[in-house]
Design a protein around this motif. Structure first.
Motif, short mmCIF file in Angstrom:
data_model
loop_
_atom_site.label_atom_id
_atom_site.label_comp_id
_atom_site.label_asym_id
_atom_site.label_seq_id
_atom_site.Cartn_x
_atom_site.Cartn_y
_atom_site.Cartn_z
N PRO A 46 -15.85 -9.02 4.46
CA PRO A 46 -16.46 -8.07 5.40
C PRO A 46 -16.57 -6.66 4.83
N ILE A 47 -15.51 -6.22 4.12
CA ILE A 47 -15.56 -4.91 3.45
C ILE A 47 -15.92 -5.18 2.00
N PHE A 48 -17.11 -4.75 1.58
CA PHE A 48 -17.54 -5.20 0.25
C PHE A 48 -16.90 -4.43 -0.89
N PHE A 72 -15.69 2.64 -8.06
CA PHE A 72 -16.03 1.83 -6.87
C PHE A 72 -15.69 0.37 -7.19
N TRP A 73 -14.71 -0.17 -6.51
CA TRP A 73 -14.39 -1.60 -6.75
C TRP A 73 -15.14 -2.43 -5.71
N VAL A 74 -15.66 -3.57 -6.16
CA VAL A 74 -16.51 -4.40 -5.30
C VAL A 74 -15.88 -5.79 -5.18
N PHE A 111 -7.77 -11.78 -5.07
CA PHE A 111 -8.29 -11.95 -3.71
C PHE A 111 -8.15 -10.59 -3.03
N VAL A 112 -9.27 -9.86 -2.92
CA VAL A 112 -9.19 -8.46 -2.48
C VAL A 112 -9.96 -8.22 -1.17
N ALA A 113 -10.05 -9.26 -0.33
CA ALA A 113 -10.73 -9.07 0.96
C ALA A 113 -10.03 -7.98 1.77
N PHE A 114 -8.72 -7.83 1.55
CA PHE A 114 -7.96 -6.80 2.27
C PHE A 114 -7.62 -5.63 1.34
N GLY A 115 -8.28 -5.55 0.20
CA GLY A 115 -7.99 -4.49 -0.77
C GLY A 115 -6.77 -4.85 -1.60
N GLY A 116 -6.13 -3.84 -2.16
CA GLY A 116 -4.96 -4.10 -3.00
C GLY A 116 -4.23 -2.81 -3.31
N ARG A 119 -2.81 1.16 -1.01
CA ARG A 119 -3.69 1.38 0.15
C ARG A 119 -4.25 0.08 0.70
N ILE A 120 -3.58 -1.04 0.41
CA ILE A 120 -4.02 -2.33 0.92
C ILE A 120 -4.07 -2.26 2.45
N CYS A 121 -4.95 -3.03 3.06
CA CYS A 121 -5.13 -3.00 4.51
C CYS A 121 -3.80 -3.24 5.23
N PRO A 122 -3.36 -2.28 6.05
CA PRO A 122 -2.10 -2.48 6.77
C PRO A 122 -2.26 -3.43 7.97
N GLY A 123 -3.51 -3.83 8.24
CA GLY A 123 -3.75 -4.68 9.42
C GLY A 123 -3.82 -6.16 9.07
N GLU A 125 -1.67 -8.68 8.75
CA GLU A 125 -0.97 -9.64 9.61
C GLU A 125 -1.62 -9.70 10.99
N PHE A 126 -2.05 -8.54 11.49
CA PHE A 126 -2.71 -8.52 12.80
C PHE A 126 -4.03 -9.29 12.73
N ALA A 127 -4.77 -9.06 11.64
CA ALA A 127 -6.05 -9.77 11.45
C ALA A 127 -5.80 -11.27 11.36
N ARG A 128 -4.70 -11.66 10.70
CA ARG A 128 -4.38 -13.09 10.55
C ARG A 128 -4.08 -13.70 11.94
C1 HEM Z 1 -10.47 -9.52 8.66
C2 HEM Z 1 -10.06 -8.30 9.03
C3 HEM Z 1 -9.89 -7.14 8.09
C4 HEM Z 1 -10.35 -6.97 6.82
C5 HEM Z 1 -11.19 -7.93 5.96
C6 HEM Z 1 -9.89 -5.66 6.38
C7 HEM Z 1 -10.15 -5.12 5.13
C8 HEM Z 1 -9.72 -3.87 4.72
C9 HEM Z 1 -9.96 -3.33 3.40
C10 HEM Z 1 -10.74 -4.00 2.26
C11 HEM Z 1 -9.39 -2.08 3.37
C12 HEM Z 1 -9.38 -1.12 2.15
C13 HEM Z 1 -8.08 -1.41 1.38
C14 HEM Z 1 -8.01 -0.75 0.04
O1 HEM Z 1 -8.66 0.29 -0.20
O2 HEM Z 1 -7.26 -1.27 -0.84
C15 HEM Z 1 -8.78 -1.85 4.65
C16 HEM Z 1 -8.11 -0.71 5.00
C17 HEM Z 1 -7.55 -0.48 6.23
N1 HEM Z 1 -7.47 -1.38 7.28
FE1 HEM Z 1 -8.24 -3.25 7.32
N2 HEM Z 1 -9.15 -5.07 7.39
C18 HEM Z 1 -9.12 -5.95 8.45
C19 HEM Z 1 -8.45 -5.77 9.64
C20 HEM Z 1 -7.75 -4.65 9.99
C21 HEM Z 1 -7.03 -4.48 11.24
C22 HEM Z 1 -6.92 -5.57 12.32
C23 HEM Z 1 -6.49 -3.24 11.22
C24 HEM Z 1 -5.65 -2.52 12.23
C25 HEM Z 1 -5.15 -3.09 13.31
C26 HEM Z 1 -6.87 -2.62 9.96
C27 HEM Z 1 -6.54 -1.34 9.57
C28 HEM Z 1 -6.83 -0.78 8.34
C29 HEM Z 1 -6.48 0.61 7.96
C30 HEM Z 1 -5.75 1.65 8.82
C31 HEM Z 1 -6.93 0.77 6.64
C32 HEM Z 1 -6.81 2.05 5.76
C33 HEM Z 1 -5.54 1.94 4.91
C34 HEM Z 1 -5.38 3.11 3.94
O3 HEM Z 1 -6.38 3.70 3.52
O4 HEM Z 1 -4.22 3.38 3.56
N3 HEM Z 1 -7.62 -3.51 9.25
N4 HEM Z 1 -8.99 -2.95 5.46
#
Ligand code: HEM
Length: 175
Positions: A46-48, A72-74, A111-116, A119-123, A125-128
């Motif tokens: 979802p986040i490219f 820019f990481w993709v 596997f970087v759908a949530f980044g790495g 600053r990896i996505c803190p959400g 577990e909630f997303a899971r």
């Molecule tokens: C399938 C669902 C989700 C995907 C694919 C996703 C993906 C991502 C990605 C790729 C990033 C950038 C990480 C990086 O730069 O390394 C990010 C950041 C972030 N996400 Fe998610 N996310 C999801 C759900 C959520 C949820 C449910 C929450 C909160 C409840 C959330 C909160 C955040 C926040 C606050 C950041 C910024 C973190 C920072 O910059 O330190 N995300 N997410």
């Protein structure tokens, strides 16, 4: 181990009373469902991508990225790299066996759908939890089929099915 996501959810439902809420332990049993979700996130993240800044000079693949430059990481480029994910265009949830968030043999940040990194996505577990709970109810309570062949999407920047992904959905009489 259940052979289909349907069987996985039926097995969990059998251990519960009617209307009883799912527990954390139930979610830990949804291993196949989470692999399916991860494989979906791998193929269509979802986040490219996102930005990073080089903290020092880095040499990568013969190129020097000078300190201070923005990078820019993709995600899709990494996820479709055949040296990391064998036959990357094939939908294969079993590649996520043995490890919860990345293929067992893959290097870190594959596997970087949530980044790495920090600053990896803190959400995650909630997303899971949201994904697994939604899948549980969708699989158990409804039958659905695609109304037309829909095999591509456009980004704006989130991925959106090109034709809106119409489906025919029917509630099961007894789940
Ligand atoms: C399938 C669902 C989700 C995907 C694919 C996703 C993906 C991502 C990605 C790729 C990033 C950038 C990480 C990086 O730069 O390394 C990010 C950041 C972030 N996400 Fe998610 N996310 C999801 C759900 C959520 C949820 C449910 C929450 C909160 C409840 C959330 C909160 C955040 C926040 C606050 C950041 C910024 C973190 C920072 O910059 O330190 N995300 N997410």
């Amino acid at each position: 181990m259940a052979a289909t996501t349907h069987a996985e959810h039926e097995e969990i439902a059998r251990s519960k009373q009617d209307g009883e809420a799912l527990t954390w332990e139930d979610l830990t049993k949804m291993k196949l469902t989470w692999r399916v979700a991860q494989e979906t996130l791998r193929m269509v993240p979802p986040i490219f991508g996102s930005f990073r800044r080089a903290l020092e000079d880095i040499e990568f693949d013969g190129y020097v990225i000078p300190k201070g430059w923005q990078v820019f990481w993709v995600a899709s480029v990494t996820h479709m790299d055949g040296s990391i994910f064998h036959e990357p265009a094939r939908f294969e949830p079993s590649r996520f066996e043995n490890k919860s968030s990345s293929p067992a043999t893959a290097p870190p940040c594959s596997f970087v759908a949530f980044g790495g990194g920090p600053r990896i996505c803190p959400g995650i577990e909630f997303a899971r939890i949201e994904t697994l709970v939604m899948m549980h109810h969708l699989v158990r309570q409804f039958r659905w089929k695609l109304c037309c062949k829909e095999d591509t999407f456009a980004r704006d920047p989130m991925p959106t099915p090109l034709h809106g992904l119409p489906i025919e959905i029917e509630q099961k009489t007894s789940p």
